[in-house]
Design a protein around this motif. Structure first.
Motif, PDB file in Angstrom:
ATOM      1  N   THR A   1      -6.903   0.414   9.244  1.00 37.72           N
ATOM      2  CA  THR A   1      -7.744   1.379   8.532  1.00 37.72           C
ATOM      3  C   THR A   1      -8.581   0.707   7.454  1.00 37.72           C
ATOM      4  O   THR A   1      -9.764   1.036   7.275  1.00 37.72           O
ATOM      5  CB  THR A   1      -6.862   2.473   7.897  1.00 37.72           C
ATOM      6  OG1 THR A   1      -6.187   3.184   8.937  1.00 37.72           O
ATOM      7  CG2 THR A   1      -7.698   3.448   7.071  1.00 37.72           C
ATOM      8  N   TYR A   2      -8.002  -0.243   6.740  1.00 32.87           N
ATOM      9  CA  TYR A   2      -8.684  -0.845   5.596  1.00 32.87           C
ATOM     10  C   TYR A   2      -9.208  -2.261   5.851  1.00 32.87           C
ATOM     11  O   TYR A   2      -9.731  -2.893   4.933  1.00 32.87           O
ATOM     12  CB  TYR A   2      -7.758  -0.821   4.384  1.00 32.87           C
ATOM     13  CG  TYR A   2      -7.520   0.582   3.894  1.00 32.87           C
ATOM     14  CD1 TYR A   2      -8.553   1.341   3.346  1.00 32.87           C
ATOM     15  CD2 TYR A   2      -6.270   1.180   4.027  1.00 32.87           C
ATOM     16  CE1 TYR A   2      -8.351   2.641   2.917  1.00 32.87           C
ATOM     17  CE2 TYR A   2      -6.054   2.489   3.604  1.00 32.87           C
ATOM     18  CZ  TYR A   2      -7.097   3.215   3.055  1.00 32.87           C
ATOM     19  OH  TYR A   2      -6.899   4.510   2.647  1.00 32.87           O
TER      20      TYR A   2
ATOM     21  N   THR B   1      -2.190   0.895   8.519  1.00 32.53           N
ATOM     22  CA  THR B   1      -2.751   0.592   7.203  1.00 32.53           C
ATOM     23  C   THR B   1      -3.700  -0.593   7.284  1.00 32.53           C
ATOM     24  O   THR B   1      -4.816  -0.557   6.745  1.00 32.53           O
ATOM     25  CB  THR B   1      -1.623   0.301   6.190  1.00 32.53           C
ATOM     26  OG1 THR B   1      -0.781   1.447   6.080  1.00 32.53           O
ATOM     27  CG2 THR B   1      -2.192  -0.040   4.828  1.00 32.53           C
TER      28      THR B   1
ATOM     29  N   TYR C   1       2.572   0.112   9.155  1.00 30.41           N
ATOM     30  CA  TYR C   1       2.025  -1.161   8.686  1.00 30.41           C
ATOM     31  C   TYR C   1       0.738  -1.510   9.427  1.00 30.41           C
ATOM     32  O   TYR C   1      -0.259  -1.923   8.831  1.00 30.41           O
ATOM     33  CB  TYR C   1       3.046  -2.283   8.879  1.00 30.41           C
ATOM     34  CG  TYR C   1       4.138  -2.326   7.854  1.00 30.41           C
ATOM     35  CD1 TYR C   1       3.870  -2.580   6.511  1.00 30.41           C
ATOM     36  CD2 TYR C   1       5.472  -2.136   8.212  1.00 30.41           C
ATOM     37  CE1 TYR C   1       4.883  -2.636   5.562  1.00 30.41           C
ATOM     38  CE2 TYR C   1       6.501  -2.186   7.275  1.00 30.41           C
ATOM     39  CZ  TYR C   1       6.189  -2.432   5.951  1.00 30.41           C
ATOM     40  OH  TYR C   1       7.202  -2.482   5.022  1.00 30.41           O
TER      41      TYR C   1
ATOM     42  N   THR D   1       0.578   5.811   1.446  1.00 30.21           N
ATOM     43  CA  THR D   1       0.605   6.195   2.862  1.00 30.21           C
ATOM     44  C   THR D   1       0.752   7.695   3.069  1.00 30.21           C
ATOM     45  O   THR D   1       0.247   8.228   4.057  1.00 30.21           O
ATOM     46  CB  THR D   1       1.749   5.471   3.598  1.00 30.21           C
ATOM     47  OG1 THR D   1       2.985   5.726   2.896  1.00 30.21           O
ATOM     48  CG2 THR D   1       1.508   3.964   3.630  1.00 30.21           C
TER      49      THR D   1
ATOM     50  N   LYS E   1      -2.744   9.146   2.666  1.00 28.73           N
ATOM     51  CA  LYS E   1      -3.673   8.708   3.702  1.00 28.73           C
ATOM     52  C   LYS E   1      -3.223   9.098   5.099  1.00 28.73           C
ATOM     53  O   LYS E   1      -4.030   9.547   5.926  1.00 28.73           O
ATOM     54  CB  LYS E   1      -3.851   7.188   3.623  1.00 28.73           C
ATOM     55  CG  LYS E   1      -4.890   6.659   4.602  1.00 28.73           C
ATOM     56  CD  LYS E   1      -6.272   7.209   4.283  1.00 28.73           C
ATOM     57  CE  LYS E   1      -7.334   6.691   5.251  1.00 28.73           C
ATOM     58  NZ  LYS E   1      -8.663   7.278   4.956  1.00 28.73           N
TER      59      LYS E   1
ATOM     60  N   PHE F   1       0.875  -1.171   0.000  1.00 24.82           N
ATOM     61  CA  PHE F   1       0.000   0.000   0.000  1.00 24.82           C
ATOM     62  C   PHE F   1       0.912   1.220   0.000  1.00 24.82           C
ATOM     63  O   PHE F   1       1.390   1.665   1.040  1.00 24.82           O
ATOM     64  CB  PHE F   1      -0.930  -0.009   1.220  1.00 24.82           C
ATOM     65  CG  PHE F   1      -1.879   1.160   1.245  1.00 24.82           C
ATOM     66  CD1 PHE F   1      -3.036   1.153   0.483  1.00 24.82           C
ATOM     67  CD2 PHE F   1      -1.597   2.284   2.011  1.00 24.82           C
ATOM     68  CE1 PHE F   1      -3.908   2.244   0.490  1.00 24.82           C
ATOM     69  CE2 PHE F   1      -2.459   3.376   2.033  1.00 24.82           C
ATOM     70  CZ  PHE F   1      -3.612   3.352   1.270  1.00 24.82           C
TER      71      PHE F   1
ATOM     72  N   HIS G   1       6.046   5.812   2.671  1.00 28.74           N
ATOM     73  CA  HIS G   1       5.997   4.358   2.807  1.00 28.74           C
ATOM     74  C   HIS G   1       7.338   3.856   3.349  1.00 28.74           C
ATOM     75  O   HIS G   1       8.399   4.417   3.040  1.00 28.74           O
ATOM     76  CB  HIS G   1       5.709   3.712   1.447  1.00 28.74           C
ATOM     77  CG  HIS G   1       5.453   2.248   1.535  1.00 28.74           C
ATOM     78  ND1 HIS G   1       6.463   1.323   1.379  1.00 28.74           N
ATOM     79  CD2 HIS G   1       4.326   1.553   1.793  1.00 28.74           C
ATOM     80  CE1 HIS G   1       5.945   0.118   1.519  1.00 28.74           C
ATOM     81  NE2 HIS G   1       4.649   0.218   1.766  1.00 28.74           N
TER      82      HIS G   1
END
Length: 331
Positions: free
Chosen positions: A72-73, A69, A66, A30, A33, A27, A38
């Motif tokens: 969050t998803y 992420t 990490y 970053t 978001k 992902f 990253h």
């Protein structure tokens, strides 16, 4: 079930009910978001110049990113990119992630010693070597396998911080594999099979990744017995139903949402492609992990990725499959 437990049951192709597990190989979005680069960013090339206190701060931030992420998803798994690499830094990163998340997530790392498509500068030379000195290439392959396995053994000595390896050597262009089926059988299959078997003896699961058109070699990949295959690239003409027909239901399948459409298609094209991937992936009732057909790469609109995940949240549930997709069965 925890995210980790659900992910492992899916890798075993056991029915789970409930929400389909999901993750991304990377992902990269970053900064947009979370306002942070990253962990693979080149800034960390200055690692050896840092004081220990600065290293600790950066390692903590990478581990937290990490975990943030994944939370969050709704990801079930975390794929780490140790940066800087090496055994000790990899252990350190894994320890920090485990301290922050416990056993909430399935955690994996790259661990593929097999040959991938050479870059443009080395492609001609590698192709010549396949024909002129195959024995030398295979000797190098055996050495690369042993180095990967030795790294895994040493990593395991610190405790079982890792759940599995994702084998990220790419074999295919969108049109065809770089390796013919015959070359694949000679230069890849023995070493891929050995790597997967040895990881399994150590207690690790394996996901085999390669983009592009895998169809001419998908049975050979499946014959090496990975727990899952990623990324089922529709831009390479790969469809979940056809892969299922060819390899059966005992290897999990990961991916298949068209990254090209997510970047350049209309909103409606993207929605329909996500629906298609979910419907086809969930049809077997087990052994499916939702993700893009590559990763959430730099340049992919964050809004499109979040739209994809909103659809997954609403429709990616086995308990509601008949209600959501039953009318498509004859399509």
């Amino acid at each position: 079930m925890t995210n980790r437990e659900r992910f492992i049951k899916t890798l075993k192709c056991e029915p789970t009910g409930g929400q389909v597990p999901t993750f991304e190989l990377v992902f990269f979005l970053t900064m947009e978001k979370f306002g942070k680069v990253h962990p693979s960013h080149r800034y960390y090339s200055q690692w050896n110049q840092m004081s220990m206190s600065e290293k600790r701060l950066h390692m903590d931030e990478m581990a937290q990113l990490y975990v943030d992420t994944a939370r969050t998803y709704g990801h079930s798994a975390i794929f780490i990119h140790p940066n800087p690499g090496g055994l000790e830094n990899t252990r350190w990163l894994l320890e920090r992630i485990r301290e922050k998340s416990g056993d909430e997530y399935y955690i994996m790392a790259h661990g593929d010693p097999t040959w991938s498509i050479p870059d443009g500068e080395g492609m001609m030379d590698f192709s010549m070597r396949m024909y002129e000195e195959p024995e030398v290439l295979n000797q190098e392959s055996a050495r690369r396998v042993e180095e990967a396995l030795e790294f895994a053994r040493k990593l395991d000595e610190a405790g079982h911080l890792l759940d599995g390896f994702t084998l990220c050597s790419d074999y295919c262009f969108n049109v065809n594999p770089f390796f013919s089926p015959e070359a694949f059988e000679e230069f890849i299959v023995p070493y891929l099979r050995e790597t997967i078997a040895e990881y399994r003896k150590m207690g690790y699961y394996t996901i085999k990744h390669t983009d592009g058109n895998i169809m001419p070699i998908v049975r050979q990949i499946a014959g090496c017995c990975p727990d899952a295959i990623h990324s089922l690239d529709p831009q390479g003409g790969v469809s979940i139903p056809e892969v299922r027909r060819l390899i059966g239901n005992e290897i999990a399948l990961v991916g298949n949402v068209n990254c090209g459409l997510l970047q350049t298609g209309t909103d409606e094209e993207c929605r329909q492609d996500v629906f298609r991937s979910l419907r086809e992936g969930m049809a077997a009732g087990r052994g499916y992990i939702f993700s893009t057909s590559n990763c959430a790469y730099t340049g992919l609109p964050l809004a499109r990725y979040e739209m994809m995940m909103d659809i997954w949240k609403e429709y990616g549930n086995y308990d509601n499959y008949e209600r959501n997709f039953g009318r498509f069965k004859q399509g």
